[in-house]
Design an enzyme around this catalytic site. Sequence first.
Site, PDB file in Angstrom:
ATOM      1  N   LYS A   1     -48.688   8.734  10.389  1.00 42.97           N
ATOM      2  CA  LYS A   1     -49.410   7.883  10.905  1.00 42.97           C
ATOM      3  C   LYS A   1     -50.097   8.307  12.002  1.00 42.97           C
ATOM      4  O   LYS A   1     -49.683   8.879  12.958  1.00 42.97           O
ATOM      5  CB  LYS A   1     -48.564   6.705  11.478  1.00 42.97           C
ATOM      6  CG  LYS A   1     -49.297   5.455  11.859  1.00 42.97           C
ATOM      7  CD  LYS A   1     -48.266   4.381  12.566  1.00 42.97           C
ATOM      8  CE  LYS A   1     -48.767   3.337  13.072  1.00 42.97           C
ATOM      9  NZ  LYS A   1     -48.053   2.291  13.413  1.00 42.97           N
TER      10      LYS A   1
ATOM     11  N   LYS B   1     -45.759  10.463  14.258  1.00 39.87           N
ATOM     12  CA  LYS B   1     -46.953   9.633  14.826  1.00 39.87           C
ATOM     13  C   LYS B   1     -47.582   9.969  15.753  1.00 39.87           C
ATOM     14  O   LYS B   1     -46.810  10.326  16.853  1.00 39.87           O
ATOM     15  CB  LYS B   1     -45.886   8.111  14.864  1.00 39.87           C
ATOM     16  CG  LYS B   1     -46.789   7.109  15.558  1.00 39.87           C
ATOM     17  CD  LYS B   1     -45.525   5.798  15.798  1.00 39.87           C
ATOM     18  CE  LYS B   1     -46.442   4.500  16.177  1.00 39.87           C
ATOM     19  NZ  LYS B   1     -45.467   3.609  16.648  1.00 39.87           N
TER      20      LYS B   1
END
Length: 324
Positions: free
Chosen positions: A248, A195
């Site tokens: 992400k 992320k």
Amino acid sequence: MKFDRHRRLRSSKTMRDLVRETHVRKEDLIYPIFVVEQDDIKSEIKSLPGIYQISLNLLHEEIKEAYDLGIRAIMFFGVPNDKDDIGSGAYDHNGVVQEATRISKNLYKDLLIVADTCLCEYTDHGHCGVIDDHTHDVDNDKSLPLLVKTAISQVEAGADIIAPSNMMDGFVAEIREGLDQAGYQNIPIMSYGIKYASSFFGPFRDAADSAPSFGDRKTYQMDPANRLEALRELESDLKEGCDMMIVKPSLSYLDIIRDVKNNTNVPVVAYNVSGEYSMTKAAALNGWIDEEKIVMEQMISMKRAGADLIITYFAKDICRYLDK
């Protein structure tokens, strides 16, 4: 002159469909939903056109619509009334996400609930863990037990998959151990272990009221300039017991999705984040692009890069496109 005739396999739609390498299916999609505690609210999020904050007492309408379209996996994000410095609402037995999970499971037993396991929506400072009084940074090790409590409360409410997202070192190991000790050995972990500290998250923070009140998240989320770091995160999470891996954001990180796919046999999940959604929606609303064609091309690009599943705010739209 002799040359290759590649156009033979492009001669008609039927031919192109026959040899198509990459497909997007309804079964690939996970639909995020924002739930609030107040009654009788369905409020469109200004920076996420077409996406709403929805009250628990109105949630059944949204769930039914998604289910009827063919969506079988959803992810809840809670917007609680009250917040504190340790995010206690995240692991409240009667918390907003726990209640949303019970409502959904009572409606459709076969609907998969992916639990976003984090504290940022529940802390009054907007960070993803407990703040150290001396460093004013997130205290990694003090935050881990709270994540474990959150995961267990989510599973007790009916969650099928735990998706820890706060990027604390060791979060997969701690949650795996906690779930196992609580008797939930069969609950999989979908780790947000890759992320990035991305500017594409902006509209989400509006939707979840989770923007940090000071500083940023760069001490725990990844530097967008780094590629090898993703493989280190992947290696750690696999050793710690993750069953699926999220990358992400997605569209600016297709190289990372491919790297992850090439280095693991677990399912790879692309998170098509709020900023990516909002840019596309804004352009479509202004008539600058063909939304359906652009959205499907974006989804194909994520699948082609190596994603097995996609978390996307476009999930309902995509189901409608696929039904045509």
